[in-house]
Scaffold this motif. Structure first.
Motif, PDB file in Angstrom:
ATOM      1  N   VAL A  61       0.847  -1.191   0.000  1.00  0.00           N
ATOM      2  CA  VAL A  61       0.000   0.000   0.000  1.00  0.00           C
ATOM      3  C   VAL A  61       0.887   1.248   0.000  1.00  0.00           C
ATOM      4  CG1 VAL A  61      -1.769   1.252   1.312  1.00  0.00           C
ATOM      5  CG2 VAL A  61      -1.832  -1.246   1.221  1.00  0.00           C
ATOM      6  N   SER A  62       0.587   2.205  -0.864  1.00  0.00           N
ATOM      7  CA  SER A  62       1.382   3.428  -0.963  1.00  0.00           C
ATOM      8  C   SER A  62       1.096   4.370   0.199  1.00  0.00           C
ATOM      9  CB  SER A  62       1.080   4.146  -2.282  1.00  0.00           C
ATOM     10  OG  SER A  62      -0.179   4.797  -2.213  1.00  0.00           O
ATOM     11  N   GLU A  63       1.890   5.411   0.269  1.00  0.00           N
ATOM     12  CA  GLU A  63       1.618   6.492   1.205  1.00  0.00           C
ATOM     13  C   GLU A  63       0.416   7.291   0.696  1.00  0.00           C
ATOM     14  OE1 GLU A  63       3.264   7.063   4.133  1.00  0.00           O
ATOM     15  OE2 GLU A  63       4.264   5.165   3.651  1.00  0.00           O
ATOM     16  N   THR A  64      -0.196   8.058   1.575  1.00  0.00           N
ATOM     17  CA  THR A  64      -1.305   8.933   1.197  1.00  0.00           C
ATOM     18  C   THR A  64      -0.751  10.146   0.459  1.00  0.00           C
ATOM     19  OG1 THR A  64      -2.556   8.241   3.133  1.00  0.00           O
ATOM     20  CG2 THR A  64      -3.252  10.281   2.074  1.00  0.00           C
ATOM     21  N   VAL A  65      -1.380  10.480  -0.665  1.00  0.00           N
ATOM     22  CA  VAL A  65      -0.983  11.651  -1.449  1.00  0.00           C
ATOM     23  C   VAL A  65      -2.194  12.550  -1.607  1.00  0.00           C
ATOM     24  CG1 VAL A  65      -0.151  12.428  -3.713  1.00  0.00           C
ATOM     25  CG2 VAL A  65       0.771  10.338  -2.702  1.00  0.00           C
ATOM     26  N   ALA A  66      -1.999  13.849  -1.346  1.00  0.00           N
ATOM     27  CA  ALA A  66      -3.067  14.831  -1.536  1.00  0.00           C
ATOM     28  C   ALA A  66      -3.027  15.342  -2.970  1.00  0.00           C
ATOM     29  CB  ALA A  66      -2.875  15.994  -0.566  1.00  0.00           C
ATOM     30  N   LEU A  67      -4.186  15.373  -3.611  1.00  0.00           N
ATOM     31  CA  LEU A  67      -4.324  15.937  -4.957  1.00  0.00           C
ATOM     32  C   LEU A  67      -5.352  17.065  -4.894  1.00  0.00           C
ATOM     33  CD1 LEU A  67      -4.444  12.695  -7.143  1.00  0.00           C
ATOM     34  CD2 LEU A  67      -2.516  14.237  -6.819  1.00  0.00           C
ATOM     35  N   PRO A  68      -4.939  18.262  -4.483  1.00  0.00           N
ATOM     36  CA  PRO A  68      -5.892  19.367  -4.312  1.00  0.00           C
ATOM     37  C   PRO A  68      -6.685  19.711  -5.574  1.00  0.00           C
ATOM     38  CG  PRO A  68      -3.741  19.927  -3.401  1.00  0.00           C
ATOM     39  CD  PRO A  68      -3.584  18.629  -4.119  1.00  0.00           C
TER      40      PRO A  68
END
Length: 164
Positions: A61-68
């Motif tokens: 599982v990847s890290e959490t990434v924010a895509l504003p």
């Protein structure tokens, strides 16, 4: 009766399987559809969802990434032949927030399919009266241009096309 319907079905199946190719009835496009990139799932609790796939099912599982720009947090779950994208709202105007208001426990949000030429795909799909939810491609979670096709034009499924 039933026997004649089965014989007719068998005859039709033989005809279809012996025809040269289903693709001969499909008009050629200037772009090609590629592989399934991911299936996106909207989740009300991102940490619980990450834990399910990582700790319970043993997935990478990847890290959490924010895509504003898209109003979402994303996490990718590797499955070998494709990925799951876990989506969680980022901001109050997030399309995922409105999705979760209607689907409290979450659920499948969209599928993403790769294309070899997103600009050609947009041009041709517009000519075929398929609505695209943005005027121009946006940069998606993989750093590549993406567009979304209107679910009402795709049999109830929100389809994301991503430049391969």
């Amino acid at each position: 009766g039933l026997l004649s319907r089965l014989q007719t079905s068998a005859s039709t199946a033989r005809t279809l399987s012996s025809s040269k190719s289903f693709s001969q009835n499909i008009p050629s496009c200037l772009w090609k559809l590629g592989r399934l990139n991911h299936v996106a799932i909207a989740v009300p609790d991102l940490e619980k969802a990450q834990s399910l796939y990582k700790d319970v099912l043993g997935a990478q599982v990847s890290e959490t990434v924010a895509l504003p720009e898209h109003g979402v947090y994303t996490v990718f779950v590797e499955l070998g032949n494709t990925k799951l994208e876990l989506l969680h709202p980022l901001g109050e105007k997030s399309p995922i927030a409105s999705f979760l208001q209607k689907n409290k426990t979450g659920g499948m949000h969209h599928i993403c399919i790769e294309v070899d030429d997103i600009e050609a795909a947009m041009t041709e799909l517009k000519k075929k009266k398929i609505r695209i939810l943005s005027e121009e491609p946006k940069i998606g979670a993989h750093g590549k241009p993406v567009i979304f096709l209107h679910p009402k034009d795709c049999h109830g499924v929100l389809v994301e096309l991503e430049q391969a």
